[in-house]
Scaffold this motif. Structure first.
Motif, PDB file in Angstrom:
ATOM      1  N   CYS A 173     -23.752 -34.878   3.841  1.00  0.00           N
ATOM      2  CA  CYS A 173     -23.129 -35.597   4.940  1.00  0.00           C
ATOM      3  C   CYS A 173     -24.038 -35.452   6.150  1.00  0.00           C
ATOM      4  CB  CYS A 173     -21.754 -34.993   5.222  1.00  0.00           C
ATOM      5  SG  CYS A 173     -20.843 -35.804   6.554  1.00  0.00           S
ATOM      6  N   LYS A 221     -21.466 -27.118   5.197  1.00  0.00           N
ATOM      7  CA  LYS A 221     -20.117 -27.462   4.730  1.00  0.00           C
ATOM      8  C   LYS A 221     -19.422 -28.298   5.786  1.00  0.00           C
ATOM      9  CE  LYS A 221     -18.340 -23.049   6.397  1.00  0.00           C
ATOM     10  NZ  LYS A 221     -17.699 -21.791   6.022  1.00  0.00           N
ATOM     11  N   CYS A 222     -18.566 -29.186   5.322  1.00  0.00           N
ATOM     12  CA  CYS A 222     -17.785 -29.992   6.256  1.00  0.00           C
ATOM     13  C   CYS A 222     -16.607 -30.575   5.508  1.00  0.00           C
ATOM     14  CB  CYS A 222     -18.642 -31.100   6.872  1.00  0.00           C
ATOM     15  SG  CYS A 222     -19.038 -32.436   5.761  1.00  0.00           S
ATOM     16  N   LYS A 223     -15.608 -31.015   6.279  1.00  0.00           N
ATOM     17  CA  LYS A 223     -14.391 -31.530   5.661  1.00  0.00           C
ATOM     18  C   LYS A 223     -14.589 -32.905   5.041  1.00  0.00           C
ATOM     19  CE  LYS A 223     -12.743 -33.119  10.160  1.00  0.00           C
ATOM     20  NZ  LYS A 223     -11.718 -32.929  11.194  1.00  0.00           N
ATOM     21  N   HIS A 224     -15.616 -33.612   5.486  1.00  0.00           N
ATOM     22  CA  HIS A 224     -15.851 -34.955   4.942  1.00  0.00           C
ATOM     23  C   HIS A 224     -16.230 -34.894   3.466  1.00  0.00           C
ATOM     24  CE1 HIS A 224     -17.302 -34.917   9.287  1.00  0.00           C
ATOM     25  NE2 HIS A 224     -16.100 -35.445   9.317  1.00  0.00           N
ATOM     26  N   THR A 225     -17.191 -34.000   3.157  1.00  0.00           N
ATOM     27  CA  THR A 225     -17.604 -33.875   1.764  1.00  0.00           C
ATOM     28  C   THR A 225     -16.465 -33.313   0.921  1.00  0.00           C
ATOM     29  OG1 THR A 225     -18.617 -31.774   2.391  1.00  0.00           O
ATOM     30  CG2 THR A 225     -20.090 -33.647   2.182  1.00  0.00           C
ATOM     31  N   ARG A 226     -15.698 -32.401   1.510  1.00  0.00           N
ATOM     32  CA  ARG A 226     -14.578 -31.826   0.767  1.00  0.00           C
ATOM     33  C   ARG A 226     -13.518 -32.869   0.456  1.00  0.00           C
ATOM     34  NH1 ARG A 226     -14.445 -26.282   0.466  1.00  0.00           N
ATOM     35  NH2 ARG A 226     -16.051 -25.267   1.696  1.00  0.00           N
ATOM     36  N   ALA A 227     -13.271 -33.749   1.422  1.00  0.00           N
ATOM     37  CA  ALA A 227     -12.271 -34.798   1.225  1.00  0.00           C
ATOM     38  C   ALA A 227     -12.686 -35.731   0.092  1.00  0.00           C
ATOM     39  CB  ALA A 227     -12.080 -35.577   2.524  1.00  0.00           C
ATOM     40  N   TYR A 235     -23.036 -29.894  -0.648  1.00  0.00           N
ATOM     41  CA  TYR A 235     -21.801 -29.270  -1.099  1.00  0.00           C
ATOM     42  C   TYR A 235     -21.642 -29.621  -2.571  1.00  0.00           C
ATOM     43  CZ  TYR A 235     -16.830 -28.614  -1.927  1.00  0.00           C
ATOM     44  OH  TYR A 235     -15.623 -28.247  -2.460  1.00  0.00           O
ATOM     45  N   GLU A 262     -12.376 -33.866  -3.220  1.00  0.00           N
ATOM     46  CA  GLU A 262     -10.984 -33.738  -3.662  1.00  0.00           C
ATOM     47  C   GLU A 262     -10.480 -35.020  -4.299  1.00  0.00           C
ATOM     48  OE1 GLU A 262      -8.304 -32.279  -0.646  1.00  0.00           O
ATOM     49  OE2 GLU A 262      -9.495 -30.446  -0.460  1.00  0.00           O
ATOM     50  N   SER A 313     -13.077 -37.021  13.337  1.00  0.00           N
ATOM     51  CA  SER A 313     -11.889 -36.832  14.161  1.00  0.00           C
ATOM     52  C   SER A 313     -12.088 -37.328  15.584  1.00  0.00           C
ATOM     53  CB  SER A 313     -11.501 -35.351  14.167  1.00  0.00           C
ATOM     54  OG  SER A 313     -12.607 -34.554  14.523  1.00  0.00           O
TER      55      SER A 313
END
Ligand SMILES: [Zn+2]
Length: 81
Positions: free
Chosen positions: A48, A58-64, A10, A67, A32
């Motif tokens: 990740c 894509k995943c929320k971990h890399t996005r977090a 990402y 950010e 989660s």
């Protein structure tokens, strides 16, 4: 049989990740469902080891993590902190 899923990354566009001092840094992330994942900053972008990143790139971990970096790099955020 060779896996059709190569390493995926990402790459946010707010900063140049290549040759950054943070390349090689790893962050443990709790999923989660209580699973633990590892997000790593590579010269190609964040990666990740969760299913989302492995399968879909894509995943929320890399996005977090991205950010948090974006906020840290924002001069307005730094001044307000
Ligand atoms: Zn992930």
């Amino acid at each position: 049989m060779k896996s059709k899923y190569g390493p995926r990354y990402y790459k946010p566009d707010f900063m140049d990740m290549k040759d950054h001092w943070a390349v090689g840094t790893q962050w443990p992330v709790e999923g989660s469902r209580g699973n633990n994942y590892t997000v790593e900053w590579t010269s190609k972008g964040f990666t990740c080891d969760c299913m989302g990143m492995t399968m879909h790139g894509k995943c929320k971990h890399t996005r977090a993590i991205a950010e948090r970096w974006q906020q840290a790099c924002d001069p307005n955020f730094a001044l307000g902190a």
